[in-house]
Motif scaffolding. Structure first.
Motif, mmCIF file in Angstrom:
data_model
loop_
_atom_site.group_PDB
_atom_site.id
_atom_site.type_symbol
_atom_site.label_atom_id
_atom_site.label_comp_id
_atom_site.label_asym_id
_atom_site.label_seq_id
_atom_site.Cartn_x
_atom_site.Cartn_y
_atom_site.Cartn_z
ATOM 1 N N VAL A 1 0.371 4.797 26.662
ATOM 2 C CA VAL A 1 1.131 3.770 27.245
ATOM 3 C C VAL A 1 2.179 4.521 28.092
ATOM 4 O O VAL A 1 2.604 5.581 27.682
ATOM 5 C CB VAL A 1 1.777 2.882 26.287
ATOM 6 C CG1 VAL A 1 2.747 1.781 26.858
ATOM 7 C CG2 VAL A 1 0.833 2.224 25.542
ATOM 8 N N SER A 2 2.462 4.078 29.167
ATOM 9 C CA SER A 2 3.609 4.679 30.027
ATOM 10 C C SER A 2 4.904 4.079 30.079
ATOM 11 O O SER A 2 4.984 2.976 29.658
ATOM 12 C CB SER A 2 3.198 4.740 31.701
ATOM 13 O OG SER A 2 1.939 5.294 31.895
ATOM 14 N N GLY A 3 6.039 4.568 30.252
ATOM 15 C CA GLY A 3 7.325 4.151 30.178
ATOM 16 C C GLY A 3 8.114 4.833 28.967
ATOM 17 O O GLY A 3 7.614 5.477 28.445
ATOM 18 N N ASP A 4 9.572 4.554 29.424
ATOM 19 C CA ASP A 4 10.626 5.034 28.325
ATOM 20 C C ASP A 4 10.470 4.043 27.148
ATOM 21 O O ASP A 4 11.377 3.171 27.170
ATOM 22 C CB ASP A 4 11.886 5.217 28.933
ATOM 23 C CG ASP A 4 12.921 5.530 27.992
ATOM 24 O OD1 ASP A 4 12.296 6.135 27.013
ATOM 25 O OD2 ASP A 4 14.134 5.563 28.097
ATOM 26 N N LYS A 39 -3.932 1.090 32.960
ATOM 27 C CA LYS A 39 -2.606 1.761 32.717
ATOM 28 C C LYS A 39 -1.400 0.611 32.558
ATOM 29 O O LYS A 39 -1.584 -0.256 33.179
ATOM 30 C CB LYS A 39 -2.361 2.301 34.324
ATOM 31 C CG LYS A 39 -2.897 3.626 34.655
ATOM 32 C CD LYS A 39 -2.667 4.138 35.993
ATOM 33 C CE LYS A 39 -3.502 5.190 36.470
ATOM 34 N NZ LYS A 39 -3.214 5.825 37.762
ATOM 35 N N GLN A 40 -0.829 1.063 31.436
ATOM 36 C CA GLN A 40 0.065 -0.219 30.911
ATOM 37 C C GLN A 40 1.507 0.496 30.837
ATOM 38 O O GLN A 40 1.586 1.701 30.303
ATOM 39 C CB GLN A 40 -0.224 -0.739 29.730
ATOM 40 C CG GLN A 40 -1.534 -1.390 29.939
ATOM 41 C CD GLN A 40 -1.629 -2.618 30.742
ATOM 42 O OE1 GLN A 40 -0.550 -3.454 30.878
ATOM 43 N NE2 GLN A 40 -2.787 -2.792 31.147
ATOM 44 N N THR A 41 2.758 0.070 31.280
ATOM 45 C CA THR A 41 3.879 0.357 30.868
ATOM 46 C C THR A 41 4.545 -0.735 29.801
ATOM 47 O O THR A 41 4.355 -1.598 29.666
ATOM 48 C CB THR A 41 4.696 0.415 32.075
ATOM 49 O OG1 THR A 41 4.920 -0.785 32.694
ATOM 50 C CG2 THR A 41 4.178 1.309 32.971
ATOM 51 N N ARG A 100 -0.514 -7.236 25.883
ATOM 52 C CA ARG A 100 0.873 -7.000 26.503
ATOM 53 C C ARG A 100 1.436 -8.273 26.599
ATOM 54 O O ARG A 100 1.217 -9.354 27.187
ATOM 55 C CB ARG A 100 0.472 -6.636 27.796
ATOM 56 C CG ARG A 100 1.725 -6.194 28.798
ATOM 57 C CD ARG A 100 1.546 -5.286 29.922
ATOM 58 N NE ARG A 100 2.709 -4.548 30.541
ATOM 59 C CZ ARG A 100 3.298 -5.321 31.541
ATOM 60 N NH1 ARG A 100 3.183 -6.351 32.087
ATOM 61 N NH2 ARG A 100 4.415 -4.848 31.941
ATOM 62 N N ASN A 126 8.483 -1.092 27.279
ATOM 63 C CA ASN A 126 9.695 -1.039 26.680
ATOM 64 C C ASN A 126 9.584 -0.722 24.937
ATOM 65 O O ASN A 126 10.189 -0.099 24.406
ATOM 66 C CB ASN A 126 10.539 -2.046 26.680
ATOM 67 C CG ASN A 126 10.787 -2.494 28.084
ATOM 68 O OD1 ASN A 126 10.303 -3.528 28.688
ATOM 69 N ND2 ASN A 126 11.388 -1.559 29.236
#
Length: 211
Positions: free
Chosen positions: A55-58, A34-36, A12, A38
């Motif tokens: 992976v989380s996030g938009d 848990k990782q977010t 990351r 871009n």
């Protein structure tokens, strides 16, 4: 920039405004928490490197050679091979050169070949090199060390080696450290780096897997 190692070939990279996850791996190999992000980069389509649903996030997925500008990051995907036989055995691999926060990070993915001088020149000036060292499906310790000396980064961080958390049979990182002449390096939980504190000459940094 803050760099954390999440195990296998997964990192990351957290800049001021952008977070990048490299090569997320599937649960059968281990768990990277848990990782977010871009941006998520995928060097090749194997479950040890392409588990983007973890992976989380938009985020935007980048998995092909080419040039990409996403937020305040510029990524260049450089074509390469997953083996020393021009991809006949394991196929293609994409190297990612990531420019962010005035730093250049190169993630070699599952590179399995030595690079020509022209290909090294294509990478440009690399500040931080993330290099596979565990053999089996990528570079072994000796070839990884040779490539480090060819690229001449300020910092090199080994990846893709044997560790209890990851269900893969790979060589231990100590072989690479020995090839680099830095046996006994102490692992640290993360690396905070900026343009102003880059070392000279090349420094090997060993990161604990934060999983």
């Amino acid at each position: 920039m803050e760099i954390k190692y999440l195990g296998h070939s997964c990192f990351r990279l957290k800049g001021k405004n952008t977070a990048v996850i490299t090569d997320p791996y599937a649960p059968e190999l281990g768990a990277f928490g848990k990782q977010t992000a871009n941006i998520v980069t995928v060097s090749h389509q194997h479950n040890g490197h392409n588990f983007t649903s973890g992976v989380s996030g938009d985020f935007r997925i980048v998995y092909r050679p080419g040039e990409y500008e996403i937020g305040d990051a510029i990524l260049i995907g450089v074509p390469s091979f997953h083996d020393s036989e021009k991809g006949i055995i394991r196929g293609k691999n994409t190297i990612f050169v990531i420019s962010m926060d005035d730093l250049v990070v190169c993630h070699l993915g599952d590179l399995g070949e030595m690079l020509s001088e022209s290909r090294v020149e294509e990478l440009g000036k690399v500040d931080i090199l993330l290099v596979p060292v565990g053999d089996m499906s990528a570079l072994n310790a000796a070839n990884a060390a040779r490539l480090v000396r060819q690229i001449e980064p300020a910092i090199v961080i080994p990846m893709h080696y044997s560790m209890p958390q990851i269900n893969r049979e790979l060589e231990p990182v100590e072989r690479f450290l020995g090839e680099m002449g830095v046996a006994g390096v102490t692992a640290q939980p993360k690396l905070n780096v900026s343009r102003g504190n880059l070392p000279l000459p090349t420094q090997v940094v060993l990161l604990e897997a934060a999983v």
